[in-house]
Design a protein around this motif. Structure first.
Motif, mmCIF file in Angstrom:
data_model
loop_
_atom_site.group_PDB
_atom_site.id
_atom_site.type_symbol
_atom_site.label_atom_id
_atom_site.label_comp_id
_atom_site.label_asym_id
_atom_site.label_seq_id
_atom_site.Cartn_x
_atom_site.Cartn_y
_atom_site.Cartn_z
ATOM 1 N N GLU A 1 0.824 -1.196 0.000
ATOM 2 C CA GLU A 1 0.000 0.000 0.000
ATOM 3 C C GLU A 1 0.861 1.250 0.000
ATOM 4 O O GLU A 1 1.993 1.237 0.490
ATOM 5 C CB GLU A 1 -0.873 0.014 1.254
ATOM 6 N N SER B 1 -3.237 3.657 -2.723
ATOM 7 C CA SER B 1 -2.972 2.670 -3.767
ATOM 8 C C SER B 1 -2.554 1.355 -3.129
ATOM 9 O O SER B 1 -1.965 1.337 -2.049
ATOM 10 C CB SER B 1 -1.849 3.153 -4.689
ATOM 11 N N CYS B 2 -2.856 0.276 -3.828
ATOM 12 C CA CYS B 2 -2.487 -1.053 -3.337
ATOM 13 C C CYS B 2 -2.210 -1.928 -4.544
ATOM 14 O O CYS B 2 -3.057 -2.050 -5.436
ATOM 15 C CB CYS B 2 -3.622 -1.629 -2.501
ATOM 16 N N ALA B 3 -1.035 -2.545 -4.569
ATOM 17 C CA ALA B 3 -0.656 -3.393 -5.691
ATOM 18 C C ALA B 3 -0.296 -4.790 -5.212
ATOM 19 O O ALA B 3 0.439 -4.943 -4.219
ATOM 20 C CB ALA B 3 0.531 -2.781 -6.426
ATOM 21 N N SER C 1 1.625 -8.328 -5.971
ATOM 22 C CA SER C 1 2.737 -8.850 -6.768
ATOM 23 C C SER C 1 3.111 -10.237 -6.263
ATOM 24 O O SER C 1 2.754 -10.625 -5.163
ATOM 25 C CB SER C 1 3.931 -7.909 -6.678
ATOM 26 N N ARG D 1 -9.995 -0.003 -9.766
ATOM 27 C CA ARG D 1 -8.929 -0.994 -9.894
ATOM 28 C C ARG D 1 -8.346 -0.947 -11.298
ATOM 29 O O ARG D 1 -8.989 -0.479 -12.243
ATOM 30 C CB ARG D 1 -9.437 -2.398 -9.556
ATOM 31 N N LYS E 1 -2.415 -3.966 -13.686
ATOM 32 C CA LYS E 1 -1.426 -3.754 -12.628
ATOM 33 C C LYS E 1 -1.775 -4.498 -11.347
ATOM 34 O O LYS E 1 -1.078 -4.339 -10.336
ATOM 35 C CB LYS E 1 -1.296 -2.256 -12.338
ATOM 36 N N SER F 1 -3.989 -3.879 -9.238
ATOM 37 C CA SER F 1 -4.017 -2.819 -8.242
ATOM 38 C C SER F 1 -5.421 -2.331 -7.962
ATOM 39 O O SER F 1 -6.316 -2.458 -8.789
ATOM 40 C CB SER F 1 -3.175 -1.630 -8.711
ATOM 41 N N THR F 2 -5.580 -1.771 -6.783
ATOM 42 C CA THR F 2 -6.807 -1.085 -6.430
ATOM 43 C C THR F 2 -6.461 0.272 -5.837
ATOM 44 O O THR F 2 -5.360 0.456 -5.297
ATOM 45 C CB THR F 2 -7.660 -1.900 -5.439
ATOM 46 N N TYR F 3 -7.386 1.207 -5.931
ATOM 47 C CA TYR F 3 -7.173 2.567 -5.461
ATOM 48 C C TYR F 3 -8.389 3.004 -4.650
ATOM 49 O O TYR F 3 -9.512 2.548 -4.895
ATOM 50 C CB TYR F 3 -6.978 3.515 -6.645
ATOM 51 N N CYS G 1 -5.595 -2.663 2.713
ATOM 52 C CA CYS G 1 -6.044 -3.240 1.455
ATOM 53 C C CYS G 1 -6.222 -4.744 1.655
ATOM 54 O O CYS G 1 -5.448 -5.379 2.378
ATOM 55 C CB CYS G 1 -4.983 -2.962 0.399
#
Length: 123
Positions: free
Chosen positions: A6, A21-23, A25, A71, A75, A77-79, A95
């Motif tokens: 995050e 933001s949250c990614a 991986s 999202r 990526k 990701s979510t925002y 997140c």
């Protein structure tokens, strides 16, 4: 293994905005539902926004109309766009993602959490 990272927390005055933001991986095959929670000391973790893999969104009453979850599938990701912030929004934001990952020769669905990011709103 999958990691959720995050970013975007911080300090803001009431009425201001922040974007979290949250990614995801790692060994991600796909990310299903993604969500944001928040928790203040002495209280239970509160679900505030969720977005499904069909882009359906739901919000807690306390943030509806002020926060927007989105999202980026490419990526993983979510925002969380947070507008018109109030002092009562002060919390640690987490997140959460339901991730399908590789498991040997197969796959499995696992629930992951980010490390949390502090949001502080001053009056």
């Amino acid at each position: 293994q999958v990691q959720l990272v995050e970013s975007g927390g911080g300090w803001v005055q009431a009425g201001g905005s922040l974007k979290l933001s949250c990614a995801a991986s790692g060994s991600v095959v796909s990310v299903n539902a993604m969500a944001w929670y928040r928790q203040t000391p002495g209280k239970q973790r509160e679900l505030i926004a969720v977005i499904t893999s069909a882009d359906i969104t739901h919000y807690a009453e306390s943030v509806r109309g002020r926060f927007t979850i989105s999202r980026d599938y490419a990526k993983n990701s979510t925002y969380l766009q947070m507008n018109n912030l109030k002092p009562e929004d002060t919390s640690v934001y987490y997140c959460n993602a339901d991730v399908t990952e590789r498991d040997g020769r197969g796959f499995r669905s696992v629930d992951y959490w980010g490390q949390g990011t502090q949001v502080t709103v001053s009056s």
